[in-house]
Motif scaffolding. Structure first.
Motif, short mmCIF file in Angstrom:
data_model
loop_
_atom_site.label_atom_id
_atom_site.label_comp_id
_atom_site.label_asym_id
_atom_site.label_seq_id
_atom_site.Cartn_x
_atom_site.Cartn_y
_atom_site.Cartn_z
N GLU A 1 0.84 -1.18 0.00
CA GLU A 1 0.00 0.00 0.00
C GLU A 1 0.89 1.24 0.00
OE1 GLU A 1 -3.50 2.17 2.68
OE2 GLU A 1 -2.46 0.38 3.44
N TYR A 2 0.66 2.12 -0.96
CA TYR A 2 1.48 3.33 -1.03
C TYR A 2 0.67 4.46 -1.65
CZ TYR A 2 5.06 6.72 -2.05
OH TYR A 2 5.78 7.88 -2.11
N LEU A 3 0.88 5.66 -1.12
CA LEU A 3 0.25 6.86 -1.66
C LEU A 3 1.19 8.03 -1.44
CD1 LEU A 3 -2.40 8.13 -2.84
CD2 LEU A 3 -3.04 8.64 -0.47
N LEU A 4 1.42 8.81 -2.48
CA LEU A 4 2.21 10.02 -2.34
C LEU A 4 1.38 11.06 -1.58
CD1 LEU A 4 4.71 11.75 -2.99
CD2 LEU A 4 3.63 12.32 -5.17
N GLU A 5 1.93 11.54 -0.45
CA GLU A 5 1.13 12.37 0.44
C GLU A 5 1.52 13.84 0.42
OE1 GLU A 5 -0.23 9.41 3.95
OE2 GLU A 5 1.92 9.90 3.99
N MET A 6 2.30 14.28 -0.56
CA MET A 6 2.71 15.67 -0.61
C MET A 6 1.53 16.62 -0.82
SD MET A 6 4.71 15.57 -4.28
CE MET A 6 4.81 17.32 -4.64
N TYR A 7 0.43 16.10 -1.36
CA TYR A 7 -0.74 16.93 -1.60
C TYR A 7 -1.74 16.89 -0.43
CZ TYR A 7 1.22 16.39 -6.27
OH TYR A 7 2.08 16.36 -7.33
N LYS A 8 -1.43 16.14 0.60
CA LYS A 8 -2.30 16.03 1.77
C LYS A 8 -1.89 17.05 2.84
CE LYS A 8 -3.82 11.19 1.94
NZ LYS A 8 -3.84 10.00 2.82
N LYS B 1 -2.82 14.78 8.06
CA LYS B 1 -3.45 13.59 7.51
C LYS B 1 -2.44 12.63 6.87
CE LYS B 1 -7.99 15.67 6.72
NZ LYS B 1 -9.08 15.90 5.74
N ARG B 2 -1.16 12.94 6.94
CA ARG B 2 -0.15 12.08 6.33
C ARG B 2 0.19 10.90 7.25
NH1 ARG B 2 3.38 17.31 4.98
NH2 ARG B 2 2.11 18.10 3.24
N ARG B 3 0.30 9.73 6.65
CA ARG B 3 0.69 8.53 7.40
C ARG B 3 2.19 8.31 7.35
NH1 ARG B 3 -2.71 3.87 4.73
NH2 ARG B 3 -1.56 2.63 6.28
N TRP B 4 2.80 8.62 6.18
CA TRP B 4 4.20 8.25 5.97
C TRP B 4 5.12 9.44 5.73
CZ3 TRP B 4 0.96 5.31 2.20
CH2 TRP B 4 0.42 4.17 2.79
N GLY B 5 4.55 10.61 5.39
CA GLY B 5 5.40 11.77 5.20
C GLY B 5 5.17 12.46 3.87
N TYR B 6 5.68 13.67 3.77
CA TYR B 6 5.47 14.53 2.60
C TYR B 6 5.94 13.87 1.31
CZ TYR B 6 6.20 18.54 -0.53
OH TYR B 6 6.20 19.41 -1.60
N PHE B 7 7.13 13.26 1.32
CA PHE B 7 7.72 12.69 0.11
C PHE B 7 8.37 11.36 0.44
CE2 PHE B 7 10.67 12.79 -3.64
CZ PHE B 7 9.77 13.16 -4.60
#
Length: 365
Positions: free
Chosen positions: A283-290, A294-300
């Motif tokens: 499971e992976y999602l780029l979270e820089m737009y969150k 609400k980030r689980r793993w970090g900006y980048f």
């Protein structure tokens, strides 16, 4: 005959196709040629995506200045559609360029601004390479959109002309891209292919780089993630439906040589999130737009590959002013063994050394 693959075999085919085994490629052009595309997303929380993608394959010998030379001087690599590509792939793109722009809005806007188009081409011929800011906005009809391109007529025209193959990106630097007429960037002696020939060869090359893919996938604006009926039909244990497999990839399964790698969020191995979950269970999602909360793993966060499995995410940021790679967290999808922890720690240290930074934080702790 339909092949039957275990998920481990499917993972290894995918990893090997993306040049992420211990058998590293020889150079930048060879790497881009094998991958077919390298994403140019400029976000540089750690390093620009293209640099991360190439470093993850080549290791410490890779330097961004070498890529710039290959693009700007040797013309062995070119930029189109947001990706770096080997210049030998230009014949495969020219048929698609002939059909651009695809949207009715862009076609109508280009026709309404034919005088502006001809003036820009004349200016580039006389003065290029130029930045978009160097070209006065003389549009007869302004470009309208709900996004950042609204009324940015010079840039929008250049973008369209690049996609059509009339203009090419000559180089880029910290200030952005420089544009020139295409015949000063692209070679003249290009083999002419039909639409069908080019589409088939692009699909064949895509399957070689991916190793395993769906015949039909989610539509993409520029670079598909599916391959049609190219390759061998296969089913993968634990997944639904039929896959297509590069037949040559089957020969390398026995000699799979694993290593650990930190990948760009825009890496082609993780780009197709559905395929990533089906084959790798990751499971992976780029979270820089969150929003940060609400980030689980970090900006980048960088996906962490260990052998043929993804084992976690690295949340880190380059602080060049302080001279450090700040490691905020190493997220473990499952508790790391000592062997995995040491391998991930070594890769983080290698990343920092390549960036010319010291590690600050507790990698793989």
């Amino acid at each position: 005959m339909t092949l039957r693959l275990t998920r481990e075999e499917a993972r290894r085919i995918a990893v090997r196709g993306q040049l992420l085994t211990a058998e590293r490629p020889a150079g930048i052009v060879e790497t881009i040629d094998a991958l077919t595309i390298v994403n140019i997303e400029p976000t540089a929380a750690i390093a620009p995506s293209a640099d991360l993608i190439l470093w993850s394959r080549l290791g410490w010998p890779y330097q961004p200045a070498d890529l710039a030379r290959l693009v700007e001087e040797d013309r062995a690599v070119f930029e189109w559609g947001g990706f770096y590509r080997a210049m030998t792939d230009l014949p495969l793109l020219l048929p698609e360029m002939r059909h651009r722009p695809h949207s009715a809005q862009a076609r109508e806007w280009l026709a309404a601004n034919d005088v502006f188009r001809r003036e820009v081409l004349t200016r580039l011929r006389a003065e290029g390479p130029l930045r978009a800011a160097d070209i006065p906005d003389a549009a007869q009809v302004s470009w309208r959109s709900s996004g950042w391109t609204n009324n940015r007529n010079s840039m929008q025209l250049l973008e369209i002309l690049v996609m059509c193959g009339d203009v090419a990106i000559s180089s880029r630097d910290a200030a952005g891209r420089l544009f020139d007429v295409a015949d000063r960037v692209y070679p003249a002696d290009v083999v002419a292919l039909t639409d069908e020939e080019a589409a088939r060869e692009r699909a064949e090359r895509r399957l070689t780089s991916l190793g395993i893919a769906r015949a039909k996938g989610i539509a993409q604006p520029l670079e598909p993630v599916d391959v049609g009926e190219i390759g061998e039909e296969a089913v993968v244990d634990g997944t639904d439906g039929v896959w297509r497999v590069d037949p040559d990839a089957l020969d390398g399964l026995a000699g799979f040589a694993p290593r650990t790698a930190l990948l760009s969020p825009f890496d082609r191995l993780v780009f197709d999130r559905r395929r990533l979950e089906e084959i790798f269970g990751y499971e992976y999602l780029l979270e820089m737009y969150k929003p940060a909360a609400k980030r689980r793993w970090g900006y980048f966060a960088l996906p962490i590959l260990h052998g043929d499995r993804f084992v976690g995410k690295l949340d880190a940021k380059s602080d060049r002013k302080a001279g450090v790679l700040r490691v905020h967290a190493v997220h473990e999808d499952e508790p790391f063994t000592d062997e995995i922890r040491q391998a991930v720690d070594a890769e983080i240290q290698d990343l920092a050394r390549w960036l010319g930074l010291d590690v600050l934080g507790s990698p793989a702790a």
